[in-house]
Design a protein around this motif. Structure first.
Motif, PDB file in Angstrom:
ATOM      1  N   THR A   1      -8.721   8.936 -21.700  1.00  0.00           N
ATOM      2  CA  THR A   1      -8.488   8.540 -20.227  1.00  0.00           C
ATOM      3  C   THR A   1      -6.977   8.654 -19.885  1.00  0.00           C
ATOM      4  OG1 THR A   1     -10.273   7.423 -20.110  1.00  0.00           O
ATOM      5  CG2 THR A   1      -8.626   7.013 -18.355  1.00  0.00           C
ATOM      6  N   ALA A   2      -6.203   8.051 -20.854  1.00  0.00           N
ATOM      7  CA  ALA A   2      -4.623   8.040 -20.884  1.00  0.00           C
ATOM      8  C   ALA A   2      -4.162   9.402 -20.862  1.00  0.00           C
ATOM      9  CB  ALA A   2      -3.954   7.046 -21.931  1.00  0.00           C
ATOM     10  N   ASP A   3      -4.720  10.359 -21.957  1.00  0.00           N
ATOM     11  CA  ASP A   3      -4.281  11.577 -22.105  1.00  0.00           C
ATOM     12  C   ASP A   3      -4.547  12.420 -20.777  1.00  0.00           C
ATOM     13  OD1 ASP A   3      -3.443  11.329 -24.693  1.00  0.00           O
ATOM     14  OD2 ASP A   3      -5.319  12.041 -25.397  1.00  0.00           O
ATOM     15  N   SER A   4      -5.642  12.285 -20.113  1.00  0.00           N
ATOM     16  CA  SER A   4      -5.779  12.869 -18.687  1.00  0.00           C
ATOM     17  C   SER A   4      -4.746  12.517 -17.836  1.00  0.00           C
ATOM     18  CB  SER A   4      -7.129  12.613 -18.358  1.00  0.00           C
ATOM     19  OG  SER A   4      -7.642  13.013 -17.118  1.00  0.00           O
ATOM     20  N   ILE A   5      -4.486  11.134 -17.594  1.00  0.00           N
ATOM     21  CA  ILE A   5      -3.538  10.864 -16.740  1.00  0.00           C
ATOM     22  C   ILE A   5      -2.048  11.199 -16.987  1.00  0.00           C
ATOM     23  CG2 ILE A   5      -2.417   8.638 -15.788  1.00  0.00           C
ATOM     24  CD1 ILE A   5      -4.869   7.116 -16.260  1.00  0.00           C
ATOM     25  N   SER A   6      -2.037  11.438 -18.297  1.00  0.00           N
ATOM     26  CA  SER A   6      -0.412  11.807 -18.639  1.00  0.00           C
ATOM     27  C   SER A   6      -0.345  13.307 -18.427  1.00  0.00           C
ATOM     28  CB  SER A   6      -0.292  11.697 -20.605  1.00  0.00           C
ATOM     29  OG  SER A   6      -0.307  10.333 -20.662  1.00  0.00           O
ATOM     30  N   ILE A   7      -1.538  14.245 -18.817  1.00  0.00           N
ATOM     31  CA  ILE A   7      -1.616  15.472 -18.344  1.00  0.00           C
ATOM     32  C   ILE A   7      -1.193  15.568 -16.889  1.00  0.00           C
ATOM     33  CG2 ILE A   7      -2.966  17.784 -18.081  1.00  0.00           C
ATOM     34  CD1 ILE A   7      -4.196  16.768 -20.800  1.00  0.00           C
ATOM     35  N   GLY A   8      -1.672  14.846 -15.940  1.00  0.00           N
ATOM     36  CA  GLY A   8      -1.472  14.909 -14.607  1.00  0.00           C
ATOM     37  C   GLY A   8      -0.034  14.647 -14.376  1.00  0.00           C
ATOM     38  N   LEU A   9       0.560  13.909 -15.056  1.00  0.00           N
ATOM     39  CA  LEU A   9       2.161  13.598 -14.874  1.00  0.00           C
ATOM     40  C   LEU A   9       2.866  14.583 -15.348  1.00  0.00           C
ATOM     41  CD1 LEU A   9       1.934   9.733 -15.652  1.00  0.00           C
ATOM     42  CD2 LEU A   9       2.180  10.825 -13.399  1.00  0.00           C
ATOM     43  N   GLY A  10       2.347  15.741 -16.047  1.00  0.00           N
ATOM     44  CA  GLY A  10       3.092  16.711 -16.498  1.00  0.00           C
ATOM     45  C   GLY A  10       3.181  16.790 -18.055  1.00  0.00           C
TER      46      GLY A  10
ATOM     47  N   GLY B   1       0.921  -1.265  -0.021  1.00  0.00           N
ATOM     48  CA  GLY B   1      -0.018   0.111   0.054  1.00  0.00           C
ATOM     49  C   GLY B   1       1.011   1.315  -0.089  1.00  0.00           C
ATOM     50  N   VAL B   2       1.915   1.225   0.759  1.00  0.00           N
ATOM     51  CA  VAL B   2       2.719   2.706   0.747  1.00  0.00           C
ATOM     52  C   VAL B   2       3.470   2.574  -0.357  1.00  0.00           C
ATOM     53  CG1 VAL B   2       4.950   3.416   1.826  1.00  0.00           C
ATOM     54  CG2 VAL B   2       3.203   2.381   3.354  1.00  0.00           C
ATOM     55  N   ALA B   3       4.072   1.670  -1.117  1.00  0.00           N
ATOM     56  CA  ALA B   3       4.606   1.757  -2.477  1.00  0.00           C
ATOM     57  C   ALA B   3       3.786   1.993  -3.672  1.00  0.00           C
ATOM     58  CB  ALA B   3       5.175   0.153  -2.880  1.00  0.00           C
ATOM     59  N   LEU B   4       2.482   1.666  -3.745  1.00  0.00           N
ATOM     60  CA  LEU B   4       1.273   2.261  -4.304  1.00  0.00           C
ATOM     61  C   LEU B   4       1.195   3.603  -4.198  1.00  0.00           C
ATOM     62  CD1 LEU B   4      -1.121  -0.692  -4.564  1.00  0.00           C
ATOM     63  CD2 LEU B   4       0.476  -0.153  -6.559  1.00  0.00           C
ATOM     64  N   ASN B   5       1.081   4.102  -2.982  1.00  0.00           N
ATOM     65  CA  ASN B   5       0.685   5.339  -2.786  1.00  0.00           C
ATOM     66  C   ASN B   5       1.814   6.410  -3.102  1.00  0.00           C
ATOM     67  OD1 ASN B   5      -1.969   4.898  -1.778  1.00  0.00           O
ATOM     68  ND2 ASN B   5      -1.066   4.517   0.465  1.00  0.00           N
ATOM     69  N   GLN B   6       3.107   5.830  -3.081  1.00  0.00           N
ATOM     70  CA  GLN B   6       4.291   6.664  -3.573  1.00  0.00           C
ATOM     71  C   GLN B   6       4.382   6.733  -4.850  1.00  0.00           C
ATOM     72  OE1 GLN B   6       7.432   4.613  -1.193  1.00  0.00           O
ATOM     73  NE2 GLN B   6       6.739   6.195   0.683  1.00  0.00           N
ATOM     74  N   ASN B   7       3.868   5.879  -5.778  1.00  0.00           N
ATOM     75  CA  ASN B   7       3.818   5.847  -7.287  1.00  0.00           C
ATOM     76  C   ASN B   7       3.121   6.938  -7.904  1.00  0.00           C
ATOM     77  OD1 ASN B   7       3.101   4.635 -10.010  1.00  0.00           O
ATOM     78  ND2 ASN B   7       4.748   3.455  -9.398  1.00  0.00           N
ATOM     79  N   PRO B   8       3.840   7.957  -8.682  1.00  0.00           N
ATOM     80  CA  PRO B   8       3.039   8.693  -9.263  1.00  0.00           C
ATOM     81  C   PRO B   8       1.923   8.461 -10.424  1.00  0.00           C
ATOM     82  CG  PRO B   8       5.344   8.713 -10.022  1.00  0.00           C
ATOM     83  CD  PRO B   8       5.378   7.755  -8.749  1.00  0.00           C
TER      84      PRO B   8
ATOM     85  N   LEU C   1      -0.336  -2.020 -11.795  1.00  0.00           N
ATOM     86  CA  LEU C   1      -0.350  -1.110 -10.689  1.00  0.00           C
ATOM     87  C   LEU C   1      -1.765  -1.183  -9.953  1.00  0.00           C
ATOM     88  CD1 LEU C   1       1.757   2.088 -11.736  1.00  0.00           C
ATOM     89  CD2 LEU C   1       2.401   0.357 -10.199  1.00  0.00           C
ATOM     90  N   LEU C   2      -2.619  -1.226 -10.854  1.00  0.00           N
ATOM     91  CA  LEU C   2      -4.155  -1.337 -10.343  1.00  0.00           C
ATOM     92  C   LEU C   2      -5.173  -1.706 -11.195  1.00  0.00           C
ATOM     93  CD1 LEU C   2      -5.870   1.160 -11.766  1.00  0.00           C
ATOM     94  CD2 LEU C   2      -4.210   2.660 -10.379  1.00  0.00           C
TER      95      LEU C   2
ATOM     96  N   ARG D   1      -1.139   7.249  -8.366  1.00  0.00           N
ATOM     97  CA  ARG D   1      -1.707   8.254  -7.774  1.00  0.00           C
ATOM     98  C   ARG D   1      -2.595   9.145  -8.890  1.00  0.00           C
ATOM     99  NH1 ARG D   1       3.155   9.708  -5.155  1.00  0.00           N
ATOM    100  NH2 ARG D   1       3.600  11.469  -6.586  1.00  0.00           N
ATOM    101  N   GLU D   2      -2.000   9.206  -9.852  1.00  0.00           N
ATOM    102  CA  GLU D   2      -2.963   9.999 -11.039  1.00  0.00           C
ATOM    103  C   GLU D   2      -3.820   9.172 -11.385  1.00  0.00           C
ATOM    104  OE1 GLU D   2      -2.600  13.020 -11.803  1.00  0.00           O
ATOM    105  OE2 GLU D   2      -1.270  13.752 -10.467  1.00  0.00           O
ATOM    106  N   ALA D   3      -3.730   7.889 -11.647  1.00  0.00           N
ATOM    107  CA  ALA D   3      -4.561   7.050 -12.294  1.00  0.00           C
ATOM    108  C   ALA D   3      -5.809   6.340 -11.591  1.00  0.00           C
ATOM    109  CB  ALA D   3      -3.767   5.943 -13.048  1.00  0.00           C
ATOM    110  N   ARG D   4      -5.679   6.271 -10.182  1.00  0.00           N
ATOM    111  CA  ARG D   4      -6.664   5.564  -9.320  1.00  0.00           C
ATOM    112  C   ARG D   4      -7.893   6.078  -9.486  1.00  0.00           C
ATOM    113  NH1 ARG D   4      -8.866   4.782  -4.629  1.00  0.00           N
ATOM    114  NH2 ARG D   4      -9.089   2.626  -3.672  1.00  0.00           N
ATOM    115  N   GLN D   5      -8.129   7.025  -9.161  1.00  0.00           N
ATOM    116  CA  GLN D   5      -9.559   7.494  -9.114  1.00  0.00           C
ATOM    117  C   GLN D   5     -10.172   7.785 -10.689  1.00  0.00           C
ATOM    118  OE1 GLN D   5     -11.062   8.520  -6.181  1.00  0.00           O
ATOM    119  NE2 GLN D   5     -12.984   8.466  -7.519  1.00  0.00           N
TER     120      GLN D   5
END
Length: 267
Positions: A245-254, A77-84, A117-118, A87-91
């Motif tokens: 959806t992939a584009d949205s996550i990518s934007i969240g990653l910068g 759980g800690v490893a997943l929460n630390q993975n960027p 990852l999920l 974090r961006e994709a889960r919700q």
């Protein structure tokens, strides 16, 4: 130096004991662990006892069998929460699974495999187990094809030698010539698809996720049983959705690159 080597060996042995539980059997005898690790029975028993005190394994008081404990769940759980990416994709992935009623999965590349990852399952694609933490071959999955876009043809051949490309079904790609053709098509249309290449009766569409530099760092898929995903009539719709959806996550990653032309034309 001798002390360091001894400590390293102890750590390696303890990790090998934990990996014995990755075989899929939920509970193991001491003798099972000894056989899987190549350790002596007394050594395996001692390591299991130590891991039990640390909550990495637990022992059934009636059967005496060992199973994984709660400590690996905490670490995971800690490893997943630390993975960027997580974090961006889960919700986003959870909401997408509920919306389309199908499975939604996000994975990264680990060596020659994809690593989930999920995953979330919609009402039309239930599973009795979670994919998170599992590894699957890159060449036989939609997500894997997206992840392979990050590599050159030479790098792909070095990473996944053709002799290791074993067929899972009659539809599995087993040559690099065929894989090159498929990846060219993925680049052209902006998404990958897989129909019964890894498992009979299942299909998916997938799209790459990029980071700030534009590199492919992960991928997301919509998957499910053939009857539920119905690619014959829904491919364009689902492809557009997974790309957006992939584009949205990518934007969240910068990532600040252009939105896929396919997604724009299909919207």
């Amino acid at each position: 130096m001798a002390s360091d080597q001894s400590n390293n060996q102890s750590v390696e042995r303890a990790i090998s004991v934990l990996r014995a539980f990755l075989t899929g059997r939920p509970e193991l005898r001491v003798s099972d662990v000894a056989k899987a690790t190549g350790l002596g029975t007394s050594t395996a028993s001692r390591l299991l006892a130590t891991l039990e005190t640390l909550e990495f394994v637990e022992r059934d008081p009636i059967s005496g069998l060992y199973r994984l404990g709660t400590a690996p769940i905490t670490l995971g759980g800690v490893a997943l929460n630390q993975n960027p990416v997580h974090r961006e994709a889960r919700q986003v992935a959870q909401e997408l699974a509920a919306s389309v009623g199908l499975g939604v999965n996000v994975a990264i590349r680990q060596g020659d495999s994809l690593f989930y990852l999920l995953n979330f399952e919609g009402r039309l694609a239930p599973r009795p187990f979670v994919l998170t933490g599992q590894r699957k071959p890159l060449y036989a999955t939609g997500i894997g094809k997206c992840l392979l876009l990050a590599l050159s043809g030479e790098e792909r051949r070095a990473l996944v030698p053709e002799e290791t490309m074993q067929p899972f079904t009659a539809h599995t790609i087993t040559t690099h010539a065929r894989l090159d053709e498929e990846l060219a098509a993925v680049l052209s249309r902006g998404y990958a698809k897989e129909v019964e290449e890894l498992a009979f009766g299942r299909a998916c569409v997938a799209a790459p996720i990029r980071d700030r530099s534009g590199a492919v760092v992960a991928a997301i898929s919509i998957s499910g049983p053939l009857s539920a995903i119905d690619l014959a009539t829904r491919e364009a719709e689902l492809a557009s959705t997974v790309i957006e959806t992939a584009d949205s996550i990518s934007i969240g990653l910068g990532y600040v690159g252009p939105v896929s032309a396919f997604a724009m034309s299909a919207s």
